[in-house]
Design an enzyme around this catalytic site. Structure first.
Site, PDB file in Angstrom:
ATOM      1  N   LEU A 217      20.457  -0.491 -14.080  1.00  0.00           N
ATOM      2  CA  LEU A 217      19.514  -1.082 -12.836  1.00  0.00           C
ATOM      3  C   LEU A 217      18.553  -1.569 -13.336  1.00  0.00           C
ATOM      4  O   LEU A 217      17.988  -1.529 -14.695  1.00  0.00           O
ATOM      5  CB  LEU A 217      19.086   0.341 -12.041  1.00  0.00           C
TER       6      LEU A 217
ATOM      7  N   LYS B 124      14.466   9.411 -21.269  1.00  0.00           N
ATOM      8  CA  LYS B 124      13.707  10.350 -20.536  1.00  0.00           C
ATOM      9  C   LYS B 124      14.669  10.977 -19.703  1.00  0.00           C
ATOM     10  O   LYS B 124      14.536  12.228 -19.171  1.00  0.00           O
ATOM     11  CB  LYS B 124      12.490  10.120 -20.189  1.00  0.00           C
TER      12      LYS B 124
ATOM     13  N   ASP C 242      -4.185   5.872   8.404  1.00  0.00           N
ATOM     14  CA  ASP C 242      -4.348   4.294   8.280  1.00  0.00           C
ATOM     15  C   ASP C 242      -4.139   3.240   9.415  1.00  0.00           C
ATOM     16  O   ASP C 242      -3.150   3.195  10.070  1.00  0.00           O
ATOM     17  CB  ASP C 242      -2.988   3.983   7.332  1.00  0.00           C
TER      18      ASP C 242
ATOM     19  N   ILE D  52     -13.263   7.704  -6.797  1.00  0.00           N
ATOM     20  CA  ILE D  52     -13.342   7.834  -8.165  1.00  0.00           C
ATOM     21  C   ILE D  52     -11.951   7.412  -8.817  1.00  0.00           C
ATOM     22  O   ILE D  52     -10.932   7.934  -8.405  1.00  0.00           O
ATOM     23  CB  ILE D  52     -13.487   9.344  -8.753  1.00  0.00           C
TER      24      ILE D  52
HETATM   25  N1  DCP Z   1       0.462   1.085  -0.175  1.00  0.00           N
HETATM   26  C1  DCP Z   1       1.255   0.505  -1.318  1.00  0.00           C
HETATM   27  N2  DCP Z   1       0.975   0.683  -2.638  1.00  0.00           N
HETATM   28  C2  DCP Z   1      -0.122   1.320  -2.809  1.00  0.00           C
HETATM   29  C3  DCP Z   1      -1.168   2.128  -1.916  1.00  0.00           C
HETATM   30  C4  DCP Z   1      -0.742   2.010  -0.629  1.00  0.00           C
HETATM   31  O1  DCP Z   1       2.187  -0.159  -0.861  1.00  0.00           O
HETATM   32  N3  DCP Z   1      -0.825   1.440  -4.252  1.00  0.00           N
HETATM   33  C5  DCP Z   1       0.903   1.205   1.296  1.00  0.00           C
HETATM   34  C6  DCP Z   1       2.160   2.044   1.279  1.00  0.00           C
HETATM   35  C7  DCP Z   1       1.365   3.290   1.828  1.00  0.00           C
HETATM   36  C8  DCP Z   1       0.472   2.556   2.862  1.00  0.00           C
HETATM   37  O2  DCP Z   1      -0.035   1.653   2.122  1.00  0.00           O
HETATM   38  O3  DCP Z   1       2.546   4.160   2.687  1.00  0.00           O
HETATM   39  C9  DCP Z   1      -0.730   3.560   3.147  1.00  0.00           C
HETATM   40  O4  DCP Z   1      -1.244   4.420   1.993  1.00  0.00           O
HETATM   41  P1  DCP Z   1      -1.610   5.803   1.811  1.00  0.00           P
HETATM   42  O5  DCP Z   1      -2.205   6.035   0.415  1.00  0.00           O
HETATM   43  O6  DCP Z   1      -2.567   6.079   3.171  1.00  0.00           O
HETATM   44  O7  DCP Z   1      -0.172   6.613   1.741  1.00  0.00           O
HETATM   45  P2  DCP Z   1       0.687   7.379   2.817  1.00  0.00           P
HETATM   46  O8  DCP Z   1       0.027   7.237   4.417  1.00  0.00           O
HETATM   47  O9  DCP Z   1       2.197   6.818   2.886  1.00  0.00           O
HETATM   48  O10 DCP Z   1       0.539   8.810   2.693  1.00  0.00           O
HETATM   49  P3  DCP Z   1      -0.558   9.816   3.098  1.00  0.00           P
HETATM   50  O11 DCP Z   1      -0.128  10.801   4.068  1.00  0.00           O
HETATM   51  O12 DCP Z   1      -0.742  10.487   1.881  1.00  0.00           O
HETATM   52  O13 DCP Z   1      -1.856   9.132   3.446  1.00  0.00           O
HETATM   53 MG    MG Z   2      -1.961   7.414   4.530  1.00  0.00          MG
HETATM   54 MN    MN Z   3      -4.485   5.443   3.525  1.00  0.00          MN
END
Ligand code: DCP
Ligand code: MG
Ligand code: MN
Length: 320
Positions: A63, A73, A193, A107
């Site tokens: 892949l 790993k 979000d 942080i």
């Molecule tokens: N996102 C991404 N790459 C990152 C951070 C975020 O693609 N480095 C995108 C995908 C995530 C979305 O932003 O789904 C929202 O980020 P969250 O950290 O709030 O993640 P989730 O909503 O999916 O999970 P949680 O329930 O922990 O908030």
């Molecule tokens: Mg989120």
């Molecule tokens: Mn978020």
């Protein structure tokens, strides 16, 4: 079937993904090696979207994004049921302290490392030294325990109604979408979000971020402030992410912030293979010289999938 390699939205390699993501976090937090962090994240995304369970390193290395080291790993994990490198990390107090501090909102790895270098290794110790934190980090620390608690779906539904009600009082045409894990149908989420747009709000290359935008966002935040992320004074304080987007960038934003993180990585890689570059703002075709062209006009999430020739997935089918 043509799209078989993309999989069906089910992660057949959850355990392998989990250990690769843990190694990624370690590289980011403890070593600040973003190159290795990205390599592990990419490998996890490729494995997550693979259409079947991977049983050997040799199979995995076929892949894209899986090199010799990761393949080894995978073999070690499949043969022994664990990974010595991770076992060592778990035993390492310094890494554990850095991970703990980096889990406070605001942080990042650099700050977490410098705190640990100064002998601050616990939440309690940090609470005696809040002067070394900026405003965002102080809020993150103040509500640390609250922010650790997941938000039940029902509570987000109530908050969604409050936001929509308040925003439409300002202007009926505002469009609000709660993205993230909530939109993917999860029973509970880490934060809320929220993406907002208005049909008259368009991206303007010359003006970029205008005063008009920041005053509009300020008005929205002020309208929600009275209620202050808490449905009642006794409820837990929640983290509300609000972004105001131009209408022409809204659907790429909704797609990006719906995630998951790994789904986004897999879809972007696919888009690139089909001659398009996709980010949280727009989709652009890549020209013959390898440079991206003008952003394609987009009026729905489905149009983005169409454009990059990725079979449409409902938000609930993007959970890997
Ligand atoms: N996102 C991404 N790459 C990152 C951070 C975020 O693609 N480095 C995108 C995908 C995530 C979305 O932003 O789904 C929202 O980020 P969250 O950290 O709030 O993640 P989730 O909503 O999916 O999970 P949680 O329930 O922990 O908030
Ligand atoms: Mg989120
Ligand atoms: Mn978020």
């Amino acid at each position: 079937m043509l799209f078989e390699s993309i999989g069906s939205g089910v992660n057949h390699n959850e355990e392998l993904c989990r250990i690769l993501l843990e190694l990624a976090e370690y590289e980011k937090n403890s070593n600040r090696n973003i190159f290795k962090y990205e390599a592990y994240k990419k490998a996890a995304a490729v494995i997550a979207s693979h259409s079947k369970k991977i049983t050997s390193g040799a199979e995995a290395s076929k892949l894209k994004g899986i090199g010799v080291k990761i393949a080894k790993k995978i073999d070690e994990f499949n043969e022994t049921g664990k990974l010595q490198k991770l076992e060592n990390i778990h035993k390492d107090d310094r890494s554990q302290a850095i991970n703990l501090l980096a889990s406070i909102s605001g942080i990042g790895p650099a700050k977490a490392q410098s705190l640990v270098n100064d002998g601050i290794t616990t939440i309690e110790k940090l609470r005696q030294n809040t002067h070394i934190l900026n405003h965002h980090q102080q809020i993150g620390l103040k509500y640390y325990e609250d922010f650790q608690k997941k938000i039940p779906r029902e509570e987000i539904q109530e908050i969604e109604a409050v936001i929509k009600r308040n925003v439409s009082k300002m202007d009926k045409e505002f469009l609000v979408t709660i993205c993230g894990s909530y939109r993917r149908g999860k029973p509970e989420s880490g934060d809320i979000d929220t993406l907002i747009t208005h049909p008259s709000f368009r991206y303007d290359k010359k003006r970029k971020k205008t005063n008009e935008t920041s005053s509009m966002l300020k008005k929205i935040v002020d309208a929600l402030k009275d209620w202050a992320c808490r449905l009642s004074p006794e409820s837990i304080t929640r983290r509300l992410d609000i972004r105001l987007l131009p209408h022409d960038q809204y659907f790429c934003g909704v797609l990006y912030f719906t995630g998951s993180d790994m789904f986004n990585k897999a879809m972007r890689a696919h888009a690139l293979e089909h001659g398009h570059t996709l980010n949280e703002y727009c989709v652009r075709p890549i020209g013959s010289l390898g440079t991206p062209g003008e952003a394609v006009p987009i009026n729905s999430e489905e149009e983005i999938f169409d454009y990059v020739q990725y079979p449409y997935r409902k938000p609930e089918e993007r959970n890997y």
